[in-house]
Design a protein around this motif. Structure first.
Motif, PDB file in Angstrom:
ATOM      1  N   PHE A   3       0.827  -1.206   0.000  1.00  9.76           N
ATOM      2  CA  PHE A   3       0.000   0.000   0.000  1.00  9.76           C
ATOM      3  C   PHE A   3       0.861   1.256   0.000  1.00  9.76           C
ATOM      4  CE2 PHE A   3      -2.792   3.227   1.558  1.00  9.76           C
ATOM      5  CZ  PHE A   3      -4.027   2.873   1.067  1.00  9.76           C
ATOM      6  N   ALA A   4       1.870   1.283   0.884  1.00 10.55           N
ATOM      7  CA  ALA A   4       2.748   2.459   0.954  1.00 10.55           C
ATOM      8  C   ALA A   4       3.485   2.652  -0.365  1.00 10.55           C
ATOM      9  CB  ALA A   4       3.735   2.293   2.101  1.00 10.55           C
ATOM     10  N   LEU A   5       3.921   1.525  -0.954  1.00 12.93           N
ATOM     11  CA  LEU A   5       4.597   1.603  -2.243  1.00 12.93           C
ATOM     12  C   LEU A   5       3.686   2.231  -3.287  1.00 12.93           C
ATOM     13  CD1 LEU A   5       7.231   0.653  -3.667  1.00 12.93           C
ATOM     14  CD2 LEU A   5       5.967  -1.352  -4.408  1.00 12.93           C
ATOM     15  N   LEU A   6       2.422   1.804  -3.289  1.00 15.38           N
ATOM     16  CA  LEU A   6       1.461   2.359  -4.242  1.00 15.38           C
ATOM     17  C   LEU A   6       1.308   3.861  -4.048  1.00 15.38           C
ATOM     18  CD1 LEU A   6      -1.446  -0.235  -4.372  1.00 15.38           C
ATOM     19  CD2 LEU A   6       0.151   0.386  -6.165  1.00 15.38           C
ATOM     20  N   VAL A   7       1.192   4.293  -2.782  1.00 17.51           N
ATOM     21  CA  VAL A   7       1.021   5.728  -2.533  1.00 17.51           C
ATOM     22  C   VAL A   7       2.230   6.500  -3.042  1.00 17.51           C
ATOM     23  CG1 VAL A   7       0.745   7.493  -0.759  1.00 17.51           C
ATOM     24  CG2 VAL A   7      -0.508   5.358  -0.568  1.00 17.51           C
ATOM     25  N   VAL A   8       3.427   5.981  -2.732  1.00 16.65           N
ATOM     26  CA  VAL A   8       4.648   6.665  -3.174  1.00 16.65           C
ATOM     27  C   VAL A   8       4.692   6.756  -4.695  1.00 16.65           C
ATOM     28  CG1 VAL A   8       7.145   6.414  -3.283  1.00 16.65           C
ATOM     29  CG2 VAL A   8       5.984   6.123  -1.128  1.00 16.65           C
ATOM     30  N   VAL A   9       4.370   5.647  -5.368  1.00 13.45           N
ATOM     31  CA  VAL A   9       4.386   5.642  -6.837  1.00 13.45           C
ATOM     32  C   VAL A   9       3.342   6.603  -7.395  1.00 13.45           C
ATOM     33  CG1 VAL A   9       3.939   4.233  -8.858  1.00 13.45           C
ATOM     34  CG2 VAL A   9       5.337   3.335  -7.017  1.00 13.45           C
ATOM     35  N   LEU A  10       2.155   6.581  -6.804  1.00 13.62           N
ATOM     36  CA  LEU A  10       1.077   7.441  -7.301  1.00 13.62           C
ATOM     37  C   LEU A  10       1.456   8.913  -7.195  1.00 13.62           C
ATOM     38  CD1 LEU A  10      -2.127   5.693  -5.956  1.00 13.62           C
ATOM     39  CD2 LEU A  10      -1.443   5.986  -8.320  1.00 13.62           C
TER      40      LEU A  10
ATOM     41  N   ALA B  89       8.829  15.607  -0.380  1.00 13.53           N
ATOM     42  CA  ALA B  89       9.125  14.216  -0.044  1.00 13.53           C
ATOM     43  C   ALA B  89       8.727  13.880   1.396  1.00 13.53           C
ATOM     44  CB  ALA B  89      10.607  13.934  -0.262  1.00 13.53           C
ATOM     45  N   GLY B  90       9.033  14.785   2.338  1.00 14.48           N
ATOM     46  CA  GLY B  90       8.711  14.525   3.744  1.00 14.48           C
ATOM     47  C   GLY B  90       7.229  14.278   3.918  1.00 14.48           C
ATOM     48  N   GLY B  91       6.429  15.155   3.328  1.00 10.90           N
ATOM     49  CA  GLY B  91       4.983  15.009   3.443  1.00 10.90           C
ATOM     50  C   GLY B  91       4.484  13.712   2.841  1.00 10.90           C
ATOM     51  N   VAL B  92       5.019  13.374   1.654  1.00 13.93           N
ATOM     52  CA  VAL B  92       4.553  12.154   0.982  1.00 13.93           C
ATOM     53  C   VAL B  92       4.887  10.927   1.816  1.00 13.93           C
ATOM     54  CG1 VAL B  92       4.837  10.701  -1.040  1.00 13.93           C
ATOM     55  CG2 VAL B  92       4.687  13.162  -1.305  1.00 13.93           C
ATOM     56  N   LEU B  93       6.126  10.886   2.342  1.00 10.21           N
ATOM     57  CA  LEU B  93       6.542   9.727   3.134  1.00 10.21           C
ATOM     58  C   LEU B  93       5.632   9.552   4.352  1.00 10.21           C
ATOM     59  CD1 LEU B  93       8.624   7.488   3.521  1.00 10.21           C
ATOM     60  CD2 LEU B  93       9.959   9.063   4.903  1.00 10.21           C
ATOM     61  N   CYS B  94       5.360  10.672   5.049  1.00  4.16           N
ATOM     62  CA  CYS B  94       4.556  10.589   6.276  1.00  4.16           C
ATOM     63  C   CYS B  94       3.120  10.183   5.958  1.00  4.16           C
ATOM     64  CB  CYS B  94       4.560  11.927   7.004  1.00  4.16           C
ATOM     65  SG  CYS B  94       6.189  12.434   7.508  1.00  4.16           S
ATOM     66  N   VAL B  95       2.557  10.785   4.919  1.00  6.87           N
ATOM     67  CA  VAL B  95       1.164  10.473   4.588  1.00  6.87           C
ATOM     68  C   VAL B  95       1.055   9.029   4.103  1.00  6.87           C
ATOM     69  CG1 VAL B  95      -0.731  11.061   3.052  1.00  6.87           C
ATOM     70  CG2 VAL B  95       0.564  12.857   4.143  1.00  6.87           C
ATOM     71  N   ALA B  96       2.076   8.566   3.333  1.00  4.11           N
ATOM     72  CA  ALA B  96       2.050   7.181   2.868  1.00  4.11           C
ATOM     73  C   ALA B  96       2.074   6.224   4.059  1.00  4.11           C
ATOM     74  CB  ALA B  96       3.249   6.922   1.948  1.00  4.11           C
TER      75      ALA B  96
ATOM     76  N   SER C 219      -0.517   2.387   7.566  1.00  7.06           N
ATOM     77  CA  SER C 219      -0.636   1.769   8.890  1.00  7.06           C
ATOM     78  C   SER C 219      -2.090   1.650   9.325  1.00  7.06           C
ATOM     79  CB  SER C 219       0.181   2.529   9.917  1.00  7.06           C
ATOM     80  OG  SER C 219       0.046   3.889   9.728  1.00  7.06           O
ATOM     81  N   VAL C 220      -2.967   2.513   8.792  1.00  2.88           N
ATOM     82  CA  VAL C 220      -4.379   2.390   9.171  1.00  2.88           C
ATOM     83  C   VAL C 220      -4.930   1.032   8.750  1.00  2.88           C
ATOM     84  CG1 VAL C 220      -6.674   3.215   8.619  1.00  2.88           C
ATOM     85  CG2 VAL C 220      -4.932   4.809   9.300  1.00  2.88           C
ATOM     86  N   SER C 221      -4.501   0.569   7.547  1.00  2.00           N
ATOM     87  CA  SER C 221      -5.018  -0.725   7.093  1.00  2.00           C
ATOM     88  C   SER C 221      -4.565  -1.845   8.029  1.00  2.00           C
ATOM     89  CB  SER C 221      -4.561  -0.992   5.664  1.00  2.00           C
ATOM     90  OG  SER C 221      -3.155  -1.074   5.631  1.00  2.00           O
ATOM     91  N   ALA C 222      -3.325  -1.728   8.536  1.00  2.00           N
ATOM     92  CA  ALA C 222      -2.827  -2.775   9.432  1.00  2.00           C
ATOM     93  C   ALA C 222      -3.443  -2.662  10.822  1.00  2.00           C
ATOM     94  CB  ALA C 222      -1.313  -2.692   9.527  1.00  2.00           C
ATOM     95  N   LEU C 223      -3.626  -1.425  11.296  1.00  5.36           N
ATOM     96  CA  LEU C 223      -4.156  -1.234  12.653  1.00  5.36           C
ATOM     97  C   LEU C 223      -5.584  -1.751  12.759  1.00  5.36           C
ATOM     98  CD1 LEU C 223      -2.678   2.278  13.337  1.00  5.36           C
ATOM     99  CD2 LEU C 223      -2.169   0.200  14.589  1.00  5.36           C
TER     100      LEU C 223
END
Lengths: 234, 80, 222
Positions: free
Chosen positions: C29-36, C52-59, C64-68
């Motif tokens: 999922f995080a990979l997808l967000v970064v690629v998108l 980049a900072g914002g993208v990394l944090c939001v990704a 993590s919401v999906s895992a939590l």
């Protein structure tokens, strides 16, 4: 007797609202640089103060509920109704702040929105309490009161942190716009209009809060009654 | 309260707010320059929106109360 | 006290090790967000450092919401959670173990993601790179501690998967802001991130304490 008192209070509130409106539009002098648009302040700032007041009431309700839910269930129900009513009325006032603010900002600053400390804090406060109301709607069953109270406390802790974060953020990058505080060199007539509106909106808020509290208490009693009947049938 | 009555109340509120917005918003525009006209319109928008939110919530609460009262009356009738 | 914590932690880690559901889904999922984001903004040079900072944090946040959501859903099957509630052990231990386990999972995801991120965003870090090793764990802890708490809070509601982000994100906002600004200032190197690291630390301490204190109430909510 009780009905009479409520009617008198409602009539008094309406008088205050009319008086406040009259003062804000017709009596208060024209501001020298912003002219007519400055009169938005007479609604905007009192609404903000009321919003904070009612969120504080909601916090009191949440803490009171958690403190009394084991020993005095009856009191706990009252506190819970107070927490819900405070949050809802607070969200209403906060919405007024968030709607009137950008309308003023567009004319005074030339921009609708900026990530200034107060704006951001108010917006996040609004988001937190909307999420609180969503939780109350989504979660079912008797545990919703406990869960909502916990979330209410979390939200209240978050507010000062949000404010500090944004203040530091904006101190590092000073923004070209300022909040012209209502108390910076205000003329007595303006102050009068301002105070009338504070009184009017707080009176209105308390009236609505009482009404919301009453409705919530009634629905609590209806639920309790239903549960009792179900038990009696068994 | 019937749902038709609620609809009438909601329509009435919208009509009043729209009328105030229109009448007050266009009042005295002729004597103003373009800047003052804009200020006036923005001011009216802010006041009317504030009242829309406040009275809309109050009306919602009133309708909720009426529904609740009707439900309570029905339960009382069923019991008898 | 620590014994119980350890038992819970080992159990959570073992479950994850056998299925690897959480880490795999988060990673993808995080990979997808970064690629998108990379696809939609085509980041280069200074601009890529800014966002980049914002993208990394939001990704990380979305992933993590999906895992939590899954973290407590596992316990619901076969009434495990009810058994846990009856066990004569403090709920805080269970909570802390869950937070530690999920913290590990999210950290693994970040470590794997970092090189991909550097490549996709053509990054060259201009500030002190070692400070990232402070900012990211602190931000992740803030996210995971609050997320685990609110996942437990929303577990017994209808449509809980929907509810978790709705109540977590508004509370998490100040930490997100601090995390994004700290990462941004490390990447661009033009301001000092110390203030933001302090804010993150304060946020972590306050909310972890409050969560530990209130978790018992949430666990036994009737």
């Amino acid at each position: 007797m009780k009905k009479l008192a409520i009617s008198l209070y409602a009539a008094f509130t309406v008088y205050l609202l009319i008086r406040g409106f009259h003062q804000a539009i017709f009596v208060a002098p024209d501001e020298s640089t912003m002219h007519e648009i400055q009169r938005i302040f007479y609604y905007h700032v009192p609404s903000a103060m009321s919003a904070f007041l009612f969120f504080a009431i909601s916090l009191v309700g949440s803490i009171g509920f958690l403190a009394s839910r084991r020993n005095q269930p009856e009191f706990a129900q009252r506190f819970d109704a107070l927490a819900l009513a405070g949050a809802e009325v607070g969200v209403v006032f906060c919405s007024v702040v968030l709607v009137t603010g950008p309308i003023w900002g567009r004319r005074a600053w030339g921009i609708w929105w900026t990530w200034d400390a107060r704006l951001t804090t108010t917006l996040i406060l609004w988001l937190i309490y909307v999420s609180y109301l969503l939780l109350r709607r989504f979660a079912a069953g008797p545990q919703v009161q406990t869960l909502a109270a916990v979330l209410g406390i979390f939200g209240a802790i978050d507010v000062p942190i949000v404010y500090m974060a944004n203040r530091w953020w904006r101190t590092q990058h000073p923004s070209p716009v300022f909040f012209g505080g209502a108390d910076s060199g205000i003329s007595p007539k303006m102050l009068a209009a301002f105070l009338w509106n504070i009184a009017a909106w707080i009176a209105w808020g308390v009236l609505i809060l009482g009404f919301r509290y009453y409705v919530e208490r009634q629905s609590q009693k209806a639920l309790a009654h239903e549960a009792q009947q179900a038990l009696d049938h068994v | 309260m019937k749902s038709s009555t609620s609809a009438v109340l909601i329509a009435l509120l919208i009509a009043i707010l729209a009328a105030v917005a229109y009448l007050w918003g266009s009042h005295g525009l002729a004597q103003m320059d373009i800047n003052a006209q804009l200020n006036h319109k923005f001011l009216v928008a802010a006041y009317v929106l504030a009242w829309t939110i406040q009275s809309g919530y109050a009306l919602w609460l009133f309708l909720k109360w009426q529904t609740q009262k009707r439900a309570a009356a029905r339960i009382a009738r069923d019991r008898r | 006290m620590t014994g119980i914590l350890w038992v819970h932690l080992v159990k959570d880690l073992r479950i994850e090790w056998r299925s690897r559901e959480a880490v795999n889904s988060m990673l993808f999922f995080a990979l997808l967000v970064v690629v998108l984001f990379s696809l939609s903004f085509d980041p280069q040079g200074a601009f890529s450092r800014d966002i980049a900072g914002g993208v990394l944090c939001v990704a990380t946040m979305f992933a993590s919401v999906s895992a939590l959501n899954q973290a407590w859903a596992r316990e619901i099957r076969h009434q495990v959670l009810d058994a846990q509630r009856m066990a004569p052990t403090p709920g805080a231990d269970m909570f802390l173990a869950k937070v530690l386990a999920n913290f590990l999972f999210v950290t693994v995801v970040q470590v794997v993601l970092a090189p991909v991120f550097v490549v996709m965003y053509n990054l060259r870090i201009l500030g002190d790179a070692w400070k990232l090793a402070l900012v990211l764990p602190l931000g992740t802890w803030a996210l995971v501690a609050n997320g685990t708490f609110f996942a437990a809070l929303s577990i017994r509601s209808r449509n809980r998967e929907l509810l978790l982000p709705l109540i977590l994100f508004p509370i998490f906002m100040p930490a997100l802001l601090a995390m994004v600004l700290a990462t941004g200032s490390i990447l661009t190197g033009d301001s000092d991130p110390t203030l933001w690291i302090k804010l993150l630390l304060g946020y972590d301490i306050i909310f972890t304490t409050v969560s530990l204190l209130l978790f018992e109430i949430v666990l036994h909510a009737e």
